[in-house]
Design a protein around this motif. Structure first.
Motif, PDB file in Angstrom:
ATOM      1  N   ASP A 182     -14.242  -0.051   7.212  1.00 42.01           N
ATOM      2  CA  ASP A 182     -14.361   0.631   5.928  1.00 42.01           C
ATOM      3  C   ASP A 182     -13.591  -0.148   4.871  1.00 42.01           C
ATOM      4  OD1 ASP A 182     -13.685   4.027   4.699  1.00 42.01           O
ATOM      5  OD2 ASP A 182     -14.763   2.333   3.837  1.00 42.01           O
ATOM      6  N   GLN A 183     -14.181  -1.208   4.365  1.00 44.40           N
ATOM      7  CA  GLN A 183     -13.508  -2.032   3.379  1.00 44.40           C
ATOM      8  C   GLN A 183     -13.577  -1.445   1.970  1.00 44.40           C
ATOM      9  OE1 GLN A 183     -11.613  -4.738   4.116  1.00 44.40           O
ATOM     10  NE2 GLN A 183     -11.989  -4.060   6.214  1.00 44.40           N
ATOM     11  N   SER A 184     -14.403  -0.403   1.778  1.00 43.04           N
ATOM     12  CA  SER A 184     -14.480   0.201   0.452  1.00 43.04           C
ATOM     13  C   SER A 184     -13.223   1.000   0.131  1.00 43.04           C
ATOM     14  CB  SER A 184     -15.709   1.108   0.359  1.00 43.04           C
ATOM     15  OG  SER A 184     -15.591   2.191   1.263  1.00 43.04           O
ATOM     16  N   LEU A 185     -12.521   1.469   1.167  1.00 35.62           N
ATOM     17  CA  LEU A 185     -11.246   2.159   0.986  1.00 35.62           C
ATOM     18  C   LEU A 185     -10.189   1.395   1.770  1.00 35.62           C
ATOM     19  CD1 LEU A 185     -12.273   5.921   1.351  1.00 35.62           C
ATOM     20  CD2 LEU A 185     -11.547   4.766  -0.730  1.00 35.62           C
ATOM     21  N   SER A 186      -9.490   0.499   1.095  1.00 28.39           N
ATOM     22  CA  SER A 186      -8.564  -0.384   1.800  1.00 28.39           C
ATOM     23  C   SER A 186      -7.142  -0.263   1.267  1.00 28.39           C
ATOM     24  CB  SER A 186      -9.032  -1.842   1.675  1.00 28.39           C
ATOM     25  OG  SER A 186      -9.106  -2.214   0.311  1.00 28.39           O
ATOM     26  N   ASP A 187      -6.804   0.883   0.700  1.00 30.87           N
ATOM     27  CA  ASP A 187      -5.501   1.051   0.070  1.00 30.87           C
ATOM     28  C   ASP A 187      -4.558   1.828   0.982  1.00 30.87           C
ATOM     29  OD1 ASP A 187      -6.892  -0.155  -1.914  1.00 30.87           O
ATOM     30  OD2 ASP A 187      -6.704   1.457  -3.370  1.00 30.87           O
ATOM     31  N   GLU A 188      -3.263   1.540   0.859  1.00 32.56           N
ATOM     32  CA  GLU A 188      -2.276   2.212   1.700  1.00 32.56           C
ATOM     33  C   GLU A 188      -0.920   2.230   1.027  1.00 32.56           C
ATOM     34  OE1 GLU A 188      -1.417   0.103   5.372  1.00 32.56           O
ATOM     35  OE2 GLU A 188      -2.008  -1.776   4.454  1.00 32.56           O
ATOM     36  N   GLY A 227      12.236  -3.608  13.100  1.00 29.92           N
ATOM     37  CA  GLY A 227      13.037  -3.998  14.248  1.00 29.92           C
ATOM     38  C   GLY A 227      14.352  -4.653  13.887  1.00 29.92           C
ATOM     39  N   ASP A 228      14.436  -5.252  12.673  1.00 22.25           N
ATOM     40  CA  ASP A 228      15.690  -5.873  12.247  1.00 22.25           C
ATOM     41  C   ASP A 228      16.603  -4.892  11.525  1.00 22.25           C
ATOM     42  OD1 ASP A 228      14.378  -5.579   9.846  1.00 22.25           O
ATOM     43  OD2 ASP A 228      14.422  -7.702   9.294  1.00 22.25           O
ATOM     44  N   GLY A 229      16.175  -3.633  11.417  1.00 21.61           N
ATOM     45  CA  GLY A 229      16.999  -2.614  10.781  1.00 21.61           C
ATOM     46  C   GLY A 229      16.829  -2.514   9.284  1.00 21.61           C
ATOM     47  N   LYS A 230      16.088  -3.457   8.676  1.00 19.79           N
ATOM     48  CA  LYS A 230      15.870  -3.444   7.230  1.00 19.79           C
ATOM     49  C   LYS A 230      14.547  -2.751   6.937  1.00 19.79           C
ATOM     50  CE  LYS A 230      18.477  -7.677   6.235  1.00 19.79           C
ATOM     51  NZ  LYS A 230      18.922  -7.989   7.604  1.00 19.79           N
ATOM     52  N   PRO A 231      14.591  -1.528   6.424  1.00 15.27           N
ATOM     53  CA  PRO A 231      13.346  -0.819   6.139  1.00 15.27           C
ATOM     54  C   PRO A 231      12.556  -1.508   5.040  1.00 15.27           C
ATOM     55  CG  PRO A 231      15.213   0.376   5.237  1.00 15.27           C
ATOM     56  CD  PRO A 231      15.780  -0.743   6.035  1.00 15.27           C
ATOM     57  N   ARG A 232      11.247  -1.239   5.015  1.00 12.87           N
ATOM     58  CA  ARG A 232      10.414  -1.838   3.991  1.00 12.87           C
ATOM     59  C   ARG A 232       9.440  -0.816   3.427  1.00 12.87           C
ATOM     60  NH1 ARG A 232       5.649  -5.588   6.687  1.00 12.87           N
ATOM     61  NH2 ARG A 232       4.854  -4.031   8.156  1.00 12.87           N
ATOM     62  N   PHE A 233       9.051  -1.061   2.176  1.00 15.41           N
ATOM     63  CA  PHE A 233       8.074  -0.249   1.458  1.00 15.41           C
ATOM     64  C   PHE A 233       6.868  -1.123   1.183  1.00 15.41           C
ATOM     65  CE2 PHE A 233       6.627   1.373  -2.819  1.00 15.41           C
ATOM     66  CZ  PHE A 233       6.075   2.560  -2.359  1.00 15.41           C
ATOM     67  N   VAL A 234       5.682  -0.628   1.544  1.00 11.15           N
ATOM     68  CA  VAL A 234       4.457  -1.414   1.420  1.00 11.15           C
ATOM     69  C   VAL A 234       3.421  -0.623   0.628  1.00 11.15           C
ATOM     70  CG1 VAL A 234       2.566  -2.543   2.661  1.00 11.15           C
ATOM     71  CG2 VAL A 234       4.886  -2.573   3.618  1.00 11.15           C
ATOM     72  N   VAL A 235       2.793  -1.293  -0.342  1.00 15.34           N
ATOM     73  CA  VAL A 235       1.679  -0.716  -1.085  1.00 15.34           C
ATOM     74  C   VAL A 235       0.546  -1.725  -1.091  1.00 15.34           C
ATOM     75  CG1 VAL A 235       0.853   0.195  -3.279  1.00 15.34           C
ATOM     76  CG2 VAL A 235       3.221   0.600  -2.593  1.00 15.34           C
ATOM     77  N   LYS A 236      -0.622  -1.288  -0.669  1.00 12.84           N
ATOM     78  CA  LYS A 236      -1.829  -2.101  -0.770  1.00 12.84           C
ATOM     79  C   LYS A 236      -2.800  -1.388  -1.688  1.00 12.84           C
ATOM     80  CE  LYS A 236      -5.511  -4.387   1.864  1.00 12.84           C
ATOM     81  NZ  LYS A 236      -6.102  -4.609   3.211  1.00 12.84           N
ATOM     82  N   SER A 237      -3.283  -2.107  -2.702  1.00 10.58           N
ATOM     83  CA  SER A 237      -4.205  -1.525  -3.655  1.00 10.58           C
ATOM     84  C   SER A 237      -5.203  -2.580  -4.094  1.00 10.58           C
ATOM     85  CB  SER A 237      -3.435  -0.986  -4.869  1.00 10.58           C
ATOM     86  OG  SER A 237      -4.307  -0.406  -5.812  1.00 10.58           O
ATOM     87  N   ASN A 238      -6.473  -2.253  -3.990  1.00  6.66           N
ATOM     88  CA  ASN A 238      -7.537  -3.170  -4.400  1.00  6.66           C
ATOM     89  C   ASN A 238      -7.360  -4.539  -3.751  1.00  6.66           C
ATOM     90  OD1 ASN A 238      -9.891  -3.821  -5.736  1.00  6.66           O
ATOM     91  ND2 ASN A 238      -8.877  -4.333  -7.658  1.00  6.66           N
ATOM     92  N   SER A 239      -7.017  -4.522  -2.448  1.00  5.47           N
ATOM     93  CA  SER A 239      -6.847  -5.717  -1.610  1.00  5.47           C
ATOM     94  C   SER A 239      -5.613  -6.551  -1.956  1.00  5.47           C
ATOM     95  CB  SER A 239      -8.100  -6.611  -1.657  1.00  5.47           C
ATOM     96  OG  SER A 239      -9.230  -5.905  -1.172  1.00  5.47           O
ATOM     97  N   ASP A 240      -4.785  -6.098  -2.884  1.00  4.81           N
ATOM     98  CA  ASP A 240      -3.526  -6.765  -3.193  1.00  4.81           C
ATOM     99  C   ASP A 240      -2.404  -6.023  -2.459  1.00  4.81           C
ATOM    100  OD1 ASP A 240      -1.768  -8.542  -4.295  1.00  4.81           O
ATOM    101  OD2 ASP A 240      -1.755  -7.633  -6.290  1.00  4.81           O
ATOM    102  N   VAL A 241      -1.460  -6.760  -1.864  1.00  5.63           N
ATOM    103  CA  VAL A 241      -0.416  -6.136  -1.048  1.00  5.63           C
ATOM    104  C   VAL A 241       0.962  -6.461  -1.608  1.00  5.63           C
ATOM    105  CG1 VAL A 241       0.564  -5.885   1.254  1.00  5.63           C
ATOM    106  CG2 VAL A 241      -1.873  -6.385   0.993  1.00  5.63           C
ATOM    107  N   GLY A 242       1.759  -5.424  -1.892  1.00  2.00           N
ATOM    108  CA  GLY A 242       3.148  -5.588  -2.286  1.00  2.00           C
ATOM    109  C   GLY A 242       4.067  -5.135  -1.165  1.00  2.00           C
TER     110      GLY A 242
END
Length: 243
Positions: A56-62, A69-84
């Protein structure tokens, strides 16, 4: 007073917010919460929604916040196939120790949509900016964020399948439709004593921007005995959530 919190077993427990927050995540927003993980060095998701599947590539946002595993949490945003991607390496860095945390940690994530270029994202840990940008998100992609999946707490909702469960405590989870000022994360942290975000106090002045606020047993109409918490942004009338 934040006397109570939600505790997740890391196996199958989560809270469904009943909302996608699509319109919020297309603009300026902030997310504030406290966690006390059972394992600070894991691959568990504190919250998330993921439309990204191979079929389902038409909805690819998250969007999600994950312990690593290294203890450093991360925040991820994917929108319109771009990932931050942003983690907590900067300013001396922050990382959870292996095993169970002995105390609560407060996070504020601010996401600032720009008229051009890249959106500006910050992660504050106990009121201090610890942001390390690993991959940027263009503002042109940011404001195209699209989701038909409810955001869940204590896990990640991937195309309606809940997984990546978080084990540990979660408290005072709030979403704002504004970028909190640089003084506000420290004000909310309040020297380890959580504020009631329903009204302004000191340098915290953004109560009117609350879009969702789960006090995990400390809120109006919350039923601790039966595990029911209410969204304090609309207490008594919003979705009742059974843990």
């Amino acid at each position: 007073e934040a006397k109570y919190s939600a505790n997740f077993d890391g196996t199958d427990e989560y809270i469904d917010t009943g909302q996608t927050f699509q319109s919020v995540f297309r603009g300026d927003y902030s997310i504030s919460f406290w966690i006390k993980p059972n394992d600070g060095q894991s691959s568990e998701n504190v919250f998330g929604a993921d439309n990204d599947t191979d079929d389902d590539q038409s909805l690819s946002d998250e969007i999600y916040f994950q312990l690593q595993g290294d203890g450093k949490p991360r925040f991820v945003v994917k929108s319109n196939s771009d990932v931050g991607v942003w983690s907590t390496h900067n300013g001396g860095g922050f990382a959870f120790d292996d095993g169970a945390a002995s105390s609560w940690t407060h996070f504020v994530i601010t996401v600032d949509l720009q008229s051009s270029g890249n959106s500006i994202v910050k992660i504050y840990v106990n009121g201090v900016d610890k942001t390390n940008e690993e991959a940027s998100l263009t503002s042109g992609a940011h404001d195209d964020y699209t989701s038909n999946l409810n955001l869940v707490l204590g896990a990640k909702n991937t195309e309606g399948v809940i997984g990546g469960f978080y084990g540990g405590g979660l408290n005072e989870f709030a979403i704002f439709n504004t970028v909190l000022g640089t003084d506000e994360p420290l004000a909310i942290y309040n020297n380890t004593s959580p504020l009631n975000l329903s009204f302004n106090q000191g340098n915290y002045v953004s109560s009117s921007a609350l879009q969702a606020y789960y006090r995990m047993g400390n809120g109006l109409f919350d039923d601790k005995a039966n595990g029911i918490v209410h969204d304090q942004n609309n207490p008594g009338f919003g979705t009742e959530l059974l843990l």
